[in-house]
Design a protein around this motif. Structure first.
Motif: not given
Length: 640
Positions: A451-475
């Motif tokens: 599957i095509e991908g870079t492995g950066i997207g989730l790390a980038f999303t998490r950092k953006l969420a923290l910058l917006m005073h939020g968070n990200i999680g997964v189950e």
């Protein structure tokens, strides 16, 4: 031959009353027997009245020192004793500690001994307790790792522990010397003795206050001083100053700061390198893609396929470079975001519009679980939020199974956040794989190479969420699917963004603009009132909530002018719902109209008596609903 002296008349009773507050025994110096006793002595020794008379004094005073004394008396030596501690033998055999005095008295040619005494058992107990406390305090002071110095209000040294002497490396000769010599020895070891003297003077000028001070010694040690008043009967009588060696702590702090600076420098160098390389690569890559587009239009069918591969690979590489650049910008602290209140509904729709073609190509269905406009507001950066949602949605499609499904939902958390959840029916992940998520350039699972991908997207999303005073999680569960979510702070939309614009043809006599909140779990009933007010009162802004919890949240966000409340909700029912509304700051004086399927007169009367402004029964009479809402709004505005 009988050598017992004849009985003699005892002295007058006033001799016994010389110390009437104490117990008094009158002893005949020749017979060593008790001639008389006052009541205090009889009570103290547990004898009935008159029972002590005639008893040998040794029956009461049985201690060794007392026996020696009475032997002296038998030999004709009469000494006066004052404040001698002894033990008396009581009638029941128990002993009693006393303090006694003996005074010889001459009367009618004979010598009598007046013994006055008092019970000192309580005093001995208090002395033992004081000795124990003193020993405990002394042990505590000597066991502490801090140096302790006790001074008077004038600064005179009164006491110190051995740790204090070790602290300042004071010699035995100096310890035996004057307090001024000790103080001078301390000052000579300080780098800034003037600052210490000013601080010390301040502690003496303000004896009620606590003070602290940090000084550096010439041998490199760092000492923290903490001075507190010594209080007796609510008045300061001196000061207690503690000396704590902070050298190791300061060394650790310095080492940590140096390590932090080195880590920040290394991280900055890495970010600068990534940023520089990304820019250097993107410039020529844009030219490659541009020329490839031109070549595709001018080449034959066989060459066009090869140019298509160049475009696909180039676009993939450009996406990777862009993600690396964004990630480097976050780590370097150069990424700027603009936080503002956002309506989630149009943002989610924009993202779904972009992802649906990818989902349709694989037969994957995407469902949105109700996100009406104006209901969910978050504080976020609009462009970055779209990036985050597109990343989660595209991953949910890419890592899904053929003909699977993806659902997106919005809910409220207990921490003042709106949660955007993306759930898929993909292969899921194991616990080991979950631990590797959100790391840059990390791709998990057996399908990572297919599957095509870079492995950066989730790390980038998490950092953006923290910058917006939020968070990200997964189950996730292997073989079942995954659920990712983003939590963002809840906000409140401006009224102009929540309500549709007023119709241009509106008559000046029409009801004014108003915001209505309708808490109803039945979607058909929601649609009915939406249609009614859209046609008859287009200037009204009707906000929907499907539960009491969501309604209370929207109540604080939207500050409506009127509340329509169904009395049968999934998380509450009955007239008690009004109390939940009244406990909310925005609902204390808000007019609330009850909607219910109960059409009985008793139910309506009970609702009005409990505080509802009106009562509507289902099925609703449209004219009645509109008139009641108009009347309630007009009355509320006049009352406000």
């Amino acid at each position: 031959m009988n050598t017992t002296p004849p009985a003699a008349e005892p002295p007058p009773a006033d001799l016994l009353l010389a110390a009437c507050q104490e117990s008094v025994l009158l002893v005949d110096a020749q017979t060593l027997c008790i001639a008389a006793a006052n009541p205090a002595a009889e009570v103290m020794l547990h004898y009935p009245p008159g029972a002590l008379a005639g008893l040998p004094v040794s029956q009461v005073e049985s201690g060794l020192s007392e026996l020696f004394y009475w032997e002296e008396v038998s030999a004709g030596e009469y000494r006066t004793l004052t404040g001698v501690r002894s033990e008396y033998q009581r009638r029941d055999g128990s002993t009693l500690p006393v303090e006694r005095s003996v005074r010889p008295v001459s009367w009618q040619g004979r010598t009598w001994l007046v013994i006055s005494s008092h019970d000192i058992s309580s005093m001995l107990m208090q002395e033992q307790l004081n000795a124990r406390n003193s020993a405990l305090l002394s042990t505590t002071l000597e066991a502490t790792v801090d140096g302790l110095l006790v001074t008077g209000l004038d600064g005179r040294i009164e006491h110190f522990n051995h740790r204090f002497a070790e602290f300042w490396m004071l010699s035995p000769d100096l310890l035996q010397g004057s307090a001024e010599g000790i103080r001078q020895a301390m000052l000579q070891q300080m780098v800034d003795r003037h600052a210490f003297e000013l601080w010390w003077l301040k502690t003496l000028e303000h004896p009620h206050h606590d003070y602290s001070f940090t000084c550096v010694l010439r041998d490199g040690r760092v000492i923290e001083l903490s001075s507190r008043p010594q209080i007796l009967n609510d008045r300061p009588i001196g000061r207690v100053t503690g000396f704590h060696d902070m050298t190791r702590i300061k060394q650790h702090e310095t080492a940590l700061l140096e390590a932090r600076d080195q880590a920040q420098a290394a991280n900055q160098a890495k970010s600068d390198f990534l940023s520089h390389m990304s820019h250097e690569l993107r410039t020529p890559l844009n030219a490659i893609l541009g020329f490839a587009h031109l070549l595709r239009e001018d080449t034959d069918e066989g060459s066009r396929e090869m140019v298509g591969h160049i475009l696909t690979a180039g676009q993939h590489l450009l996406a990777l470079i862009n993600e690396v650049l964004d990630l480097a910008s976050i780590e370097a602290g150069r990424l700027r975001i603009s936080l503002e209140p956002l309506d989630l509904a149009p943002v989610i729709e924009d993202c779904l519009m972009l992802v649906r073609p990818l989902a349709q190509a694989r037969g994957i269905t995407i469902t949105l679980q109700g996100a009406p406009a104006g209901q969910y507001c978050v504080i976020a950066d609009a462009r970055r939020l779209r990036q985050m949602l597109i990343n989660l949605l595209s991953n949910a499609v890419k890592y899904n199974r053929e003909h699977g499904s993806v659902s997106i939902a919005v809910s409220y958390t207990d921490h003042g956040m709106w949660r955007i959840s993306v759930t898929d029916t993909g292969l899921g992940m194991t616990d080991t794989e979950l631990k590797q998520l959100f790391q840059p350039f990390s791709r998990v699972g057996k399908h990572q190479n297919s599957i095509e991908g870079t492995g950066i997207g989730l790390a980038f999303t998490r950092k953006l969420a923290l910058l917006m005073h939020g968070n990200i999680g997964v189950e996730s569960e292997a073989g079942t699917g995954s659920r990712f979510w983003i939590d963002l702070p809840a906000g409140s939309l401006p009224l102009a963004d929540r309500c549709p614009p007023q119709a241009e043809h509106e008559d000046s006599s029409s009801p004014q603009m108003a915001t209505l909140l309708y808490i109803e779990d039945d979607e058909l009933n929601q649609r009915v009132l939406q249609s009614v007010f859209a046609r008859l009162r287009p200037q009204f802004c009707l906000i929907m909530a499907g539960s009491l919890g969501d309604g209370l949240q929207l109540l604080e966000q939207a500050h409506p002018d009127l509340l329509l409340l169904d009395l049968h909700l999934p998380d509450g029912a009955g007239l008690g719902l009004l109390q939940c509304i009244r406990h909310s700051p925005s609902g204390r004086t808000l007019p609330v109209i009850a909607l219910s399927g109960d059409s009985g007169i008793e139910q309506a009367a009970a609702a009005l008596e409990s505080g509802f402004a009106g009562y509507l029964t289902k099925p609703l009479d449209i004219d009645v609903v509109v008139k009641l809402v108009d009347d309630m709004l007009a009355a509320h505005r006049l009352g406000g």
